[in-house]
Write a protein that holds these residues in place. Sequence first.
Motif, PDB file in Angstrom:
ATOM      1  N   UNK A   1       0.835  -1.205   0.000  1.00 33.14           N
ATOM      2  CA  UNK A   1       0.000   0.000   0.000  1.00 33.14           C
ATOM      3  C   UNK A   1       0.870   1.255   0.000  1.00 33.14           C
ATOM      4  N   UNK A   4       1.939   3.232  -3.460  1.00 34.37           N
ATOM      5  CA  UNK A   4       0.909   3.981  -4.181  1.00 34.37           C
ATOM      6  C   UNK A   4       0.430   5.174  -3.358  1.00 34.37           C
ATOM      7  N   UNK A   5       0.349   4.993  -2.050  1.00 34.03           N
ATOM      8  CA  UNK A   5      -0.080   6.103  -1.185  1.00 34.03           C
ATOM      9  C   UNK A   5       0.874   7.282  -1.337  1.00 34.03           C
ATOM     10  N   UNK A   8       0.491   8.929  -4.785  1.00 27.41           N
ATOM     11  CA  UNK A   8      -0.701   9.771  -4.932  1.00 27.41           C
ATOM     12  C   UNK A   8      -0.544  11.089  -4.173  1.00 27.41           C
ATOM     13  N   UNK A  12      -0.498  14.688  -6.121  1.00 25.90           N
ATOM     14  CA  UNK A  12      -1.389  15.791  -5.732  1.00 25.90           C
ATOM     15  C   UNK A  12      -0.578  17.045  -5.458  1.00 25.90           C
TER      16      UNK A  12
ATOM     17  N   UNK B  74      -9.064   4.093  -8.137  1.00 23.61           N
ATOM     18  CA  UNK B  74      -7.658   3.779  -7.890  1.00 23.61           C
ATOM     19  C   UNK B  74      -7.106   4.405  -6.613  1.00 23.61           C
ATOM     20  N   UNK B  75      -7.986   4.924  -5.759  1.00 20.89           N
ATOM     21  CA  UNK B  75      -7.499   5.544  -4.521  1.00 20.89           C
ATOM     22  C   UNK B  75      -7.014   4.493  -3.545  1.00 20.89           C
ATOM     23  N   UNK B  76      -5.818   4.689  -3.067  1.00 21.15           N
ATOM     24  CA  UNK B  76      -5.220   3.733  -2.151  1.00 21.15           C
ATOM     25  C   UNK B  76      -5.986   3.720  -0.822  1.00 21.15           C
ATOM     26  N   UNK B 105      -7.562   7.532 -10.660  1.00 22.16           N
ATOM     27  CA  UNK B 105      -7.805   8.020  -9.297  1.00 22.16           C
ATOM     28  C   UNK B 105      -7.918   9.535  -9.355  1.00 22.16           C
ATOM     29  N   UNK B 108      -7.196  12.195  -2.907  1.00 23.26           N
ATOM     30  CA  UNK B 108      -6.209  11.789  -1.909  1.00 23.26           C
ATOM     31  C   UNK B 108      -6.224  12.795  -0.772  1.00 23.26           C
ATOM     32  N   UNK B 125      -1.380  -1.968  -7.220  1.00 18.94           N
ATOM     33  CA  UNK B 125      -2.515  -1.215  -7.761  1.00 18.94           C
ATOM     34  C   UNK B 125      -3.654  -2.159  -8.144  1.00 18.94           C
ATOM     35  N   UNK B 128      -5.739  -3.101  -5.255  1.00 17.26           N
ATOM     36  CA  UNK B 128      -6.558  -1.965  -4.807  1.00 17.26           C
ATOM     37  C   UNK B 128      -7.773  -1.807  -5.715  1.00 17.26           C
TER      38      UNK B 128
END
Lengths: 240, 291
Positions: A1, A4-5, A8, A12, B74-76, B105, B108, B125, B128
């Motif tokens: 996890x 990807x966290x 992202x 952003x 696709x949000x973790x 996605x 976040x 991914x 998820x």
Amino acid sequence: MAELARLQADFAAAILGPDADVGGLGGRVEGDGIPAPLRLNVYRNNFRQGLGTALAEIFPVVQAFVGPAFLKAALRHFVVAYPPSEPMLYGYGAGFADFLDHFPPAAQVPYVADVARVEWAMHELQNAVEEGVLTTSALPEAGRVRLSGNVRLVVSRYPVASLWMAGTGQLPPEAVNPDAGGQTAAIVLSDMEIRLLPLEGGIKTLAETLWRDEEPDAAQLVHLPALAGRGMLTDGETQA
Amino acid sequence: MPILKRTEASAGTEIGVGLKSQHYQDVVATSPALSFFEVHAENYMMKGGAHRRWLDAVSDRYALSLHGVGMSLGSVEGLDTAHVRRFRSLVDAYDPWLISEHLAWSRTGGTYLNDLLPLPLTTETFEILVANVSTLQDAIGRQVLVENPSAYLSFVDSHIPEVDFLAGLAERTGCGLLLDVNNVFVSASNMGWDARAYLDAVPASAVGEIHLAGHALKEVNGLPLRIDDHGSAVSEEVWDLFRHLIRRVGPRPTLVEWDTDIPALPILLAEAEKAAVILAGETGRRKAAHG
């Protein structure tokens, strides 16, 4: 996890950050021929342009006063400073008027923030469920009356209703002096139409008292029938 | 929970267009010869008002395709339960014929980025996506078609080709695929893939809908970059790919999107008519070839 966290969060930050800055994404984006920062700019532009275009549609009267280039620039600052928190864009932009109040380039046109408040009120009512209202003959003898959810009030230090009419071409611009004193505009949804009503005198005072959710005194209550006649008082029920 | 697939009742030759507020009046007044309209779910999540009234009027006359753009599959951090609830309310209210979302996605840390953002196509991914698509399908009790996005970049750690990723997702979750031919072309051009090979690798049985749209061609750093702006007519290359796809997989419900620089309704309908002619022609040719 974790991978990807982090990606992202970095993505952003890059979208909300300055042009050509890839931040934490450095080395993770493939740039075949076109370097990564330029590829990332496409997403940055999509974000600013997409939201900017959507918001510009809500504020055509502000645009009439400041021009499209100024509005576009202001919106670009706004969307980066206050990005949406939800994907329903019709609910995004409530804070733009407050933003304009503190946006230094708008200091020359201090009244446009209140024009934006009028436009946001209209936009919001367009997407609202129309409530049932009290008719003049159904006014209660006693008890609390409240403004209907069909009503928004913009209390301004500027002649906001006249400015709005000038911005929409209903008054010639030379007929409106921004320094002519304050006005209170009621924006009212009634029979599926939205109207702007300038309020004056006792009706204005009563409407402002109810808008602040305060108890009107006996002298103010004389004007209740006038508010009811304008479809501004709730009957306490919401129409299906 | 069994997933209801409304597409099984489809002839495959249905043509639709994206519903735009600029066209509400013309659509209701003239009832154009289309099978369905597609709407962005997030534009209709209010409880009432003018947009919902128009949608009611259109859905009285046409089948509806509900196309989510903000679910952030696709949000973790998983799906936003409040948003799933709003989506479900629309499904309950309109009983749409098709339901779709994206391999992308957009959310976040409480910020919504208003775009279909790219994902590294890794096993992390994939898991998820499997979890999020399953959550959505279970919540609404319906099959969701997942659309391939347009890409302007890829990640160095991506190791699963997009078409394999989507095929695997369909297999694991029972979701269908919404194949956007324009997006395949845009991504293929921008990333140096082979668009035809992509279309040839798509599992035909999973494709529940096709999207067509226009895109813009820009020059960045002296090189072409195609931008999926839905702001013009469908390009010739995309029509060719569409013909190729239909010959291979057979007819599928097909939608023309036009979301920026929106033209008068007849121009959009002319694009839909072009799609209808190709769909009928290639389907006929396909039947003849297969006896």
